[in-house]
Scaffold this active site. Structure first.
Site: not given
Length: 489
Positions: A66, A143, A145, A221, A229, A278, A356, A378, A380
């Site tokens: 539905d 990645e 997390e 992490e 992670e 990421h 980073r 990458e 992030r």
């Protein structure tokens, strides 16, 4: 152009319909769970007797959906939808007594694909890459997390709301015993301080041995209180989106088996790092020799990061469209509690190698032609509350737009942007991401042309409407901390 052997993941054996029928019979499977993902990114399912699949369900579909009851799918006036199971996603579910699962494509009345089906959007994005740029594949490596808590109590009614988080690792615990993890010191501690290694082992083994999802690594992490992670081995766009949904499904069920609870909410803890997703991406083309391919992001002559001009244009597209992308890749009000300076969150729209603090990073662990296949970009900004089918598709479309329009990402920045003065950021022309879901939704309203080759207009409207509905629900209610700030006013 550096030719390499065509990635073996492209030729991995995939189950066919006949393989599924044989597995159901040989393993005496009684039920099959049919799974699909709604527009906000939650996995949905219904269960049928295995005979329904064996007797033609993979060719004629299963008319059990539905669409008006699935968020973002269909209006009540046109609600009949059909689920077409994909045999390559078949897996026996270990926490069910005699059940398997398959991920399904959703059709309108069995005749044509539902434009709002997120899996259809991902598949369409893969086809558009070939049409727009001529590249054969894109590879994706998120990645993932997330947090695993001992317990969470939360309650919400029309008049009150609150929550309490319990974790034996939590730095805030007064009654906890053993080795607690201090705020921002959870990266890579060994057991017994890392209390979740066995749980992550179980998640990884279940992914690999049961669901055919290869795991590259897992670890604790940065945050206290059980941040984890799990990294999966790269795959093509739709397959990786399937894998992300499978990981979330597995992590929640394995955690429950261990008496714990997993959450992919970006920012459940104040004062510590939040959970991101990421996303690593590269574009690939067919080589001139049989069985060969090339990574369009690699350039051995680039002295900075061995990143090609195509890769730089792709980065330019990500950065240019980042404010509107945020509404899709960071789609919750809670996402913007993650996107603040000081917690390794990518607030600033710049790029660099190994940086980073930038929204886009070019990983540079190794250099040289031997590592050409690993060259990637990458992004992030995304977080794990996002719908991976829509996130990967939107990122790809932003990058394609950058390549087609030759968008210059500007000079790379190798400084820690968090430590820059406002004057220095202005000097370098560094912009910031939207500071709220409201701002990112407004950006999406004014910047969505690049998405239209794949995203149906009504789907974009549904994304905006859902975001505004949740934004109003949060902003119109008193926050518990407001009593601390204002009760004595």
């Amino acid at each position: 152009m550096m030719l390499v052997e065509k990635p073996k993941r492209l030729s991995r054996p995939r189950l066919s319909a006949s393989d599924v029928v044989e597995a159901i019979k040989s393993r005496d499977i009684k039920f099959v769970d049919i799974q699909f993902t709604d527009v906000p990114g939650r996995l949905q399912h219904f269960t049928v007797p295995s005979d329904a699949v064996v007797d033609g369900g993979m060719t004629s579909g299963l008319s059990k959906v539905d669409g008006s009851s699935i968020r973002g799918f269909l209006d009540i006036s046109e609600s009949d939808a059909v689920a077409m199971p994909d045999p390559s996603t078949f897996a026996v579910v270990p926490w069910r007594s005699s059940a398997a699962r398959m991920i399904a494509d959703v059709y309108m009345g069995g005749s044509h694909r539902l434009e709002r089906d997120p899996r259809h959007v991902a598949q369409s994005a893969e086809a558009y890459l070939k049409d727009a740029l001529g590249y054969s594949w894109s590879f994706w490596g998120p990645e993932m997390e997330f947090f695993i808590f001992d317990g969470v109590n939360w309650w919400s009614s029309e008049w009150e709301a609150g929550y309490r988080i319990d974790s034996s690792e939590g730095s805030w615990r007064r009654d906890g015993q053993g080795y607690k993890i201090r705020y921002k010191e959870g990266y890579y501690p060994v057991e017994p301080q890392d209390t979740l290694a066995n749980v992550r082992d179980d998640i990884a083994l279940t992914l690999q041995e049961t669901f055919n999802v290869d795991v590259e690594a897992h670890h604790h992490e940065v945050a206290t209180g059980g941040q984890c992670e799990v990294d999966m081995v790269y795959d093509t766009l739709t397959r990786m989106a399937d894998n992300v949904m499978t990981l979330k499904y597995v992590a929640k069920n394995v955690a429950a088996k261990h008496g714990k609870i997993a959450t992919f909410m970006p920012k459940p803890l104040y004062g510590d790092n939040a959970s991101g997703m990421h996303v690593h991406v590269s574009l690939w083309g067919e080589g001139s020799n049989p069985g060969s391919a090339y990574n369009a992001f690699y350039d051995q002559d680039d002295q900075y990061a061995e990143i090609s001009q195509t890769g730089r244009y792709f980065i330019g597209g990500l950065l240019d469209h980042a404010p509107s992308l945020a509404a899709i890749v960071a789609p919750t009000t809670n996402s913007y509690k993650r996107l603040v300076p000081g917690y390794e969150a990518p607030v600033y729209l710049t790029w660099g190698k190994s940086n980073r603090s930038a929204a886009v990073r070019v990983p540079s662990y190794y250099r040289g032609a031997a590592y050409s296949a690993a060259k990637r970009v990458e992004f992030r900004v995304p977080d794990p509350s996002s719908n991976p089918y829509l996130t990967f598709a939107a990122m790809l479309l932003a990058g394609i737009d950058g390549v087609r329009r030759k968008m210059d990402p500007g000079d790379p920045v190798d400084e820690n942007v968090y430590h820059m003065s406002p004057q220095r950021k202005r000097q370098l022309g560094i912009r910031s991401l939207p500071g709220s879901l409201h701002d990112s939704l407004e950006a999406l309203k004014s910047d969505k042309e690049y998405l239209k080759p794949v995203f149906d207009g009504s789907l974009l409207d549904a994304i905006i409407e859902n975001g505004e509905r949740e934004l109003l629900a949060v902003e119109s209610r008193p926050h518990p901390y407001e009593f601390h700030l204002y009760f004595d006013a």
